[in-house]
Design a protein around this motif. Structure first.
Motif, PDB file in Angstrom:
ATOM      1  N   THR A 165       0.810  -1.206   0.000  1.00 55.51           N
ATOM      2  CA  THR A 165       0.000   0.000   0.000  1.00 55.51           C
ATOM      3  C   THR A 165       0.850   1.265   0.000  1.00 55.51           C
ATOM      4  OG1 THR A 165      -1.820  -1.137   1.077  1.00 55.51           O
ATOM      5  CG2 THR A 165      -1.691   1.211   1.435  1.00 55.51           C
ATOM      6  N   GLY A 166       0.337   2.292  -0.674  1.00 57.07           N
ATOM      7  CA  GLY A 166       1.035   3.576  -0.698  1.00 57.07           C
ATOM      8  C   GLY A 166       0.931   4.322   0.616  1.00 57.07           C
ATOM      9  N   ASN A 167      -0.231   4.254   1.248  1.00 56.96           N
ATOM     10  CA  ASN A 167      -0.445   4.952   2.513  1.00 56.96           C
ATOM     11  C   ASN A 167      -1.492   4.174   3.302  1.00 56.96           C
ATOM     12  OD1 ASN A 167      -1.209   6.969   4.495  1.00 56.96           O
ATOM     13  ND2 ASN A 167      -0.110   8.414   3.202  1.00 56.96           N
ATOM     14  N   PHE A 168      -1.216   3.898   4.549  1.00 60.52           N
ATOM     15  CA  PHE A 168      -2.084   3.077   5.389  1.00 60.52           C
ATOM     16  C   PHE A 168      -2.432   3.826   6.659  1.00 60.52           C
ATOM     17  CE2 PHE A 168      -3.690  -0.879   7.046  1.00 60.52           C
ATOM     18  CZ  PHE A 168      -3.521  -0.766   8.404  1.00 60.52           C
ATOM     19  N   ARG A 169      -3.700   3.821   7.033  1.00 63.18           N
ATOM     20  CA  ARG A 169      -4.161   4.470   8.264  1.00 63.18           C
ATOM     21  C   ARG A 169      -5.090   3.539   9.008  1.00 63.18           C
ATOM     22  NH1 ARG A 169      -0.559   6.495   8.632  1.00 63.18           N
ATOM     23  NH2 ARG A 169       0.221   7.364   6.760  1.00 63.18           N
ATOM     24  N   GLY A 170      -4.918   3.402  10.317  1.00 60.05           N
ATOM     25  CA  GLY A 170      -5.846   2.667  11.171  1.00 60.05           C
ATOM     26  C   GLY A 170      -5.339   1.315  11.607  1.00 60.05           C
TER      27      GLY A 170
ATOM     28  N   LYS B 229      -2.184   7.054  -8.805  1.00 61.47           N
ATOM     29  CA  LYS B 229      -1.970   6.613 -10.185  1.00 61.47           C
ATOM     30  C   LYS B 229      -1.378   5.206 -10.228  1.00 61.47           C
ATOM     31  CE  LYS B 229       0.505   8.025 -14.383  1.00 61.47           C
ATOM     32  NZ  LYS B 229      -0.558   7.723 -15.302  1.00 61.47           N
ATOM     33  N   ASP B 230      -1.882   4.410 -11.176  1.00 63.46           N
ATOM     34  CA  ASP B 230      -1.324   3.087 -11.479  1.00 63.46           C
ATOM     35  C   ASP B 230      -1.255   2.157 -10.273  1.00 63.46           C
ATOM     36  OD1 ASP B 230      -1.023   3.851 -14.130  1.00 63.46           O
ATOM     37  OD2 ASP B 230       0.988   4.631 -13.784  1.00 63.46           O
ATOM     38  N   SER B 231      -2.343   2.060  -9.543  1.00 65.23           N
ATOM     39  CA  SER B 231      -2.427   1.080  -8.461  1.00 65.23           C
ATOM     40  C   SER B 231      -2.843  -0.251  -9.055  1.00 65.23           C
ATOM     41  CB  SER B 231      -3.454   1.514  -7.418  1.00 65.23           C
ATOM     42  OG  SER B 231      -3.663   0.486  -6.481  1.00 65.23           O
ATOM     43  N   CYS B 232      -2.204  -1.314  -8.622  1.00 68.62           N
ATOM     44  CA  CYS B 232      -2.552  -2.637  -9.144  1.00 68.62           C
ATOM     45  C   CYS B 232      -3.789  -3.211  -8.490  1.00 68.62           C
ATOM     46  CB  CYS B 232      -1.371  -3.595  -8.941  1.00 68.62           C
ATOM     47  SG  CYS B 232       0.036  -3.123  -9.944  1.00 68.62           S
ATOM     48  N   LEU B 233      -4.411  -2.519  -7.602  1.00 73.86           N
ATOM     49  CA  LEU B 233      -5.648  -3.002  -7.013  1.00 73.86           C
ATOM     50  C   LEU B 233      -6.602  -1.834  -6.830  1.00 73.86           C
ATOM     51  CD1 LEU B 233      -6.987  -5.624  -6.170  1.00 73.86           C
ATOM     52  CD2 LEU B 233      -6.171  -5.224  -3.865  1.00 73.86           C
ATOM     53  N   HIS B 234      -6.791  -1.357  -5.656  1.00 74.28           N
ATOM     54  CA  HIS B 234      -7.768  -0.307  -5.377  1.00 74.28           C
ATOM     55  C   HIS B 234      -7.079   1.049  -5.312  1.00 74.28           C
ATOM     56  CE1 HIS B 234     -10.469  -3.555  -4.217  1.00 74.28           C
ATOM     57  NE2 HIS B 234      -9.482  -4.026  -3.484  1.00 74.28           N
ATOM     58  N   GLY B 235      -7.781   2.076  -5.720  1.00 70.60           N
ATOM     59  CA  GLY B 235      -7.283   3.428  -5.531  1.00 70.60           C
ATOM     60  C   GLY B 235      -7.425   3.826  -4.071  1.00 70.60           C
ATOM     61  N   ILE B 236      -8.654   3.846  -3.595  1.00 70.76           N
ATOM     62  CA  ILE B 236      -8.947   4.117  -2.194  1.00 70.76           C
ATOM     63  C   ILE B 236      -9.673   2.889  -1.654  1.00 70.76           C
ATOM     64  CG2 ILE B 236     -10.200   5.560  -0.561  1.00 70.76           C
ATOM     65  CD1 ILE B 236      -9.934   7.868  -2.551  1.00 70.76           C
ATOM     66  N   TYR B 237      -9.177   2.335  -0.585  1.00 72.34           N
ATOM     67  CA  TYR B 237      -9.703   1.074  -0.064  1.00 72.34           C
ATOM     68  C   TYR B 237     -10.087   1.242   1.399  1.00 72.34           C
ATOM     69  CZ  TYR B 237      -9.645  -4.043   0.715  1.00 72.34           C
ATOM     70  OH  TYR B 237      -9.948  -5.343   1.006  1.00 72.34           O
TER      71      TYR B 237
ATOM     72  N   MET C 224       1.420  -1.589  -4.780  1.00 72.94           N
ATOM     73  CA  MET C 224       0.876  -2.944  -4.804  1.00 72.94           C
ATOM     74  C   MET C 224       1.603  -3.817  -5.829  1.00 72.94           C
ATOM     75  SD  MET C 224      -1.299  -2.765  -2.387  1.00 72.94           S
ATOM     76  CE  MET C 224      -1.778  -4.448  -2.551  1.00 72.94           C
ATOM     77  N   GLN C 225       2.914  -3.682  -5.914  1.00 74.63           N
ATOM     78  CA  GLN C 225       3.681  -4.427  -6.903  1.00 74.63           C
ATOM     79  C   GLN C 225       3.952  -5.873  -6.496  1.00 74.63           C
ATOM     80  OE1 GLN C 225       7.171  -2.212  -8.010  1.00 74.63           O
ATOM     81  NE2 GLN C 225       5.964  -0.507  -8.788  1.00 74.63           N
ATOM     82  N   THR C 226       3.841  -6.186  -5.207  1.00 74.88           N
ATOM     83  CA  THR C 226       4.121  -7.543  -4.745  1.00 74.88           C
ATOM     84  C   THR C 226       2.940  -8.155  -3.996  1.00 74.88           C
ATOM     85  OG1 THR C 226       6.464  -7.017  -4.539  1.00 74.88           O
ATOM     86  CG2 THR C 226       5.687  -8.973  -3.386  1.00 74.88           C
ATOM     87  N   LEU C 227       2.423  -7.432  -3.019  1.00 72.07           N
ATOM     88  CA  LEU C 227       1.368  -7.967  -2.165  1.00 72.07           C
ATOM     89  C   LEU C 227      -0.017  -7.647  -2.709  1.00 72.07           C
ATOM     90  CD1 LEU C 227       2.992  -7.097   1.258  1.00 72.07           C
ATOM     91  CD2 LEU C 227       2.971  -9.297   0.096  1.00 72.07           C
ATOM     92  N   TYR C 228      -1.017  -8.222  -2.070  1.00 70.19           N
ATOM     93  CA  TYR C 228      -2.394  -8.139  -2.510  1.00 70.19           C
ATOM     94  C   TYR C 228      -3.247  -7.602  -1.355  1.00 70.19           C
ATOM     95  CZ  TYR C 228      -6.590  -9.722  -4.937  1.00 70.19           C
ATOM     96  OH  TYR C 228      -7.787  -9.770  -5.588  1.00 70.19           O
ATOM     97  N   ASP C 229      -4.442  -7.144  -1.652  1.00 65.48           N
ATOM     98  CA  ASP C 229      -5.379  -6.670  -0.643  1.00 65.48           C
ATOM     99  C   ASP C 229      -4.938  -5.349  -0.035  1.00 65.48           C
ATOM    100  OD1 ASP C 229      -7.739  -6.708   0.800  1.00 65.48           O
ATOM    101  OD2 ASP C 229      -6.838  -7.740   2.493  1.00 65.48           O
ATOM    102  N   GLY C 230      -4.811  -4.359  -0.854  1.00 62.89           N
ATOM    103  CA  GLY C 230      -4.454  -3.017  -0.414  1.00 62.89           C
ATOM    104  C   GLY C 230      -4.769  -2.045  -1.535  1.00 62.89           C
TER     105      GLY C 230
END
Length: 111
Positions: A18-23, A72-80, A46-52
Protein backbone atom coordinates in the motif's frame (compact mmCIF):
# COMPACT_ATOMS: atom_id res chain seq x y z
CA UNK A 1 -1.41 5.18 13.47
CA UNK A 2 -1.51 8.02 15.89
CA UNK A 3 -4.14 10.68 16.29
CA UNK A 4 -3.81 14.20 14.91
CA UNK A 5 -1.42 13.26 12.09
CA UNK A 6 -0.90 15.21 8.86
CA UNK A 7 0.66 13.43 5.85
CA UNK A 8 1.03 16.05 3.09
CA UNK A 9 2.95 16.83 -0.11
CA UNK A 10 4.76 13.49 -0.46
CA UNK A 11 5.73 11.46 -3.53
CA UNK A 12 5.24 7.75 -2.81
CA UNK A 13 6.09 5.34 -5.64
CA UNK A 14 7.16 1.81 -6.53
CA UNK A 15 6.13 0.08 -3.32
CA UNK A 16 5.49 -3.63 -2.79
CA UNK A 17 2.37 -2.87 -0.74
CA UNK A 18 0.00 0.00 0.00
CA UNK A 19 1.04 3.58 -0.70
CA UNK A 20 -0.44 4.95 2.51
CA UNK A 21 -2.08 3.08 5.39
CA UNK A 22 -4.16 4.47 8.26
CA UNK A 23 -5.85 2.67 11.17
CA UNK A 24 -5.78 -0.59 13.03
CA UNK A 25 -8.23 -3.07 14.50
CA UNK A 26 -10.48 -4.81 11.93
CA UNK A 27 -13.75 -3.30 13.08
CA UNK A 28 -12.77 -2.28 16.58
CA UNK A 29 -12.79 1.30 17.75
CA UNK A 30 -9.40 2.86 17.16
CA UNK A 31 -7.32 5.51 18.85
CA UNK A 32 -6.78 6.98 15.36
CA UNK A 33 -8.68 10.22 14.87
CA UNK A 34 -8.31 13.71 13.41
CA UNK A 35 -5.92 12.52 10.68
CA UNK A 36 -5.40 14.17 7.29
CA UNK A 37 -3.76 12.80 4.15
CA UNK A 38 -3.51 15.78 1.78
CA UNK A 39 -1.97 16.59 -1.59
CA UNK A 40 0.19 13.49 -2.04
CA UNK A 41 1.22 11.79 -5.29
CA UNK A 42 1.05 7.99 -5.02
CA UNK A 43 1.93 5.77 -7.98
CA UNK A 44 2.91 2.23 -8.91
CA UNK A 45 1.97 0.63 -5.59
CA UNK A 46 0.88 -2.94 -4.80
CA UNK A 47 3.68 -4.43 -6.90
CA UNK A 48 4.12 -7.54 -4.75
CA UNK A 49 1.37 -7.97 -2.16
CA UNK A 50 -2.39 -8.14 -2.51
CA UNK A 51 -5.38 -6.67 -0.64
CA UNK A 52 -4.45 -3.02 -0.41
CA UNK A 53 -4.36 0.09 -2.56
CA UNK A 54 -2.99 3.56 -3.06
CA UNK A 55 -4.75 4.63 0.13
CA UNK A 56 -5.88 1.99 2.64
CA UNK A 57 -7.82 2.44 5.87
CA UNK A 58 -8.89 0.11 8.63
CA UNK A 59 -11.05 0.84 11.71
CA UNK A 60 -12.98 3.87 12.93
CA UNK A 61 -11.13 7.19 12.64
CA UNK A 62 -13.35 10.07 13.62
CA UNK A 63 -12.90 13.40 11.86
CA UNK A 64 -10.31 12.08 9.37
CA UNK A 65 -9.86 13.22 5.76
CA UNK A 66 -8.15 12.24 2.51
CA UNK A 67 -8.08 15.39 0.34
CA UNK A 68 -6.57 16.39 -3.00
CA UNK A 69 -4.35 13.36 -3.58
CA UNK A 70 -3.35 11.92 -6.96
CA UNK A 71 -3.43 8.11 -6.99
CA UNK A 72 -1.97 6.61 -10.19
CA UNK A 73 -1.32 3.09 -11.48
CA UNK A 74 -2.43 1.08 -8.46
CA UNK A 75 -2.55 -2.64 -9.14
CA UNK A 76 -5.65 -3.00 -7.01
CA UNK A 77 -7.77 -0.31 -5.38
CA UNK A 78 -7.28 3.43 -5.53
CA UNK A 79 -8.95 4.12 -2.19
CA UNK A 80 -9.70 1.07 -0.06
CA UNK A 81 -11.90 1.41 3.02
CA UNK A 82 -11.40 -1.98 4.71
CA UNK A 83 -13.32 -3.50 7.63
CA UNK A 84 -14.59 -1.14 10.25
CA UNK A 85 -13.55 2.03 8.43
CA UNK A 86 -15.86 4.80 9.52
CA UNK A 87 -15.91 8.59 9.91
CA UNK A 88 -13.46 9.16 7.03
CA UNK A 89 -14.15 11.71 4.29
CA UNK A 90 -12.56 11.69 0.81
CA UNK A 91 -12.69 14.92 -1.23
CA UNK A 92 -11.16 15.98 -4.57
CA UNK A 93 -8.89 12.97 -5.09
CA UNK A 94 -7.87 11.72 -8.55
CA UNK A 95 -7.85 7.97 -9.28
CA UNK A 96 -5.87 7.47 -12.49
CA UNK A 97 -5.57 3.92 -13.87
CA UNK A 98 -6.33 2.25 -10.56
CA UNK A 99 -7.32 -1.12 -11.94
CA UNK A 100 -7.51 -4.73 -10.89
CA UNK A 101 -9.87 -6.81 -8.83
CA UNK A 102 -12.68 -4.85 -7.22
CA UNK A 103 -13.72 -1.26 -7.55
CA UNK A 104 -11.69 1.89 -7.80
CA UNK A 105 -13.24 3.10 -4.56
CA UNK A 106 -13.92 0.06 -2.42
CA UNK A 107 -15.74 -0.24 0.91
CA UNK A 108 -15.53 -3.67 2.52
CA UNK A 109 -18.29 -5.02 4.75
CA UNK A 110 -20.66 -2.03 4.90
CA UNK A 111 -22.14 -1.37 8.32
Amino acid sequence: MRANTLIAHNDIANTPYTGNFRGWGWGAASYSENNQVNSNYVSDVMQTLYDGGSFYTLSEQSNSWVIGNYFKDSCLHGIYWDEGTAYYTAVSNVLDNCTGVGQYLDRQHPQ
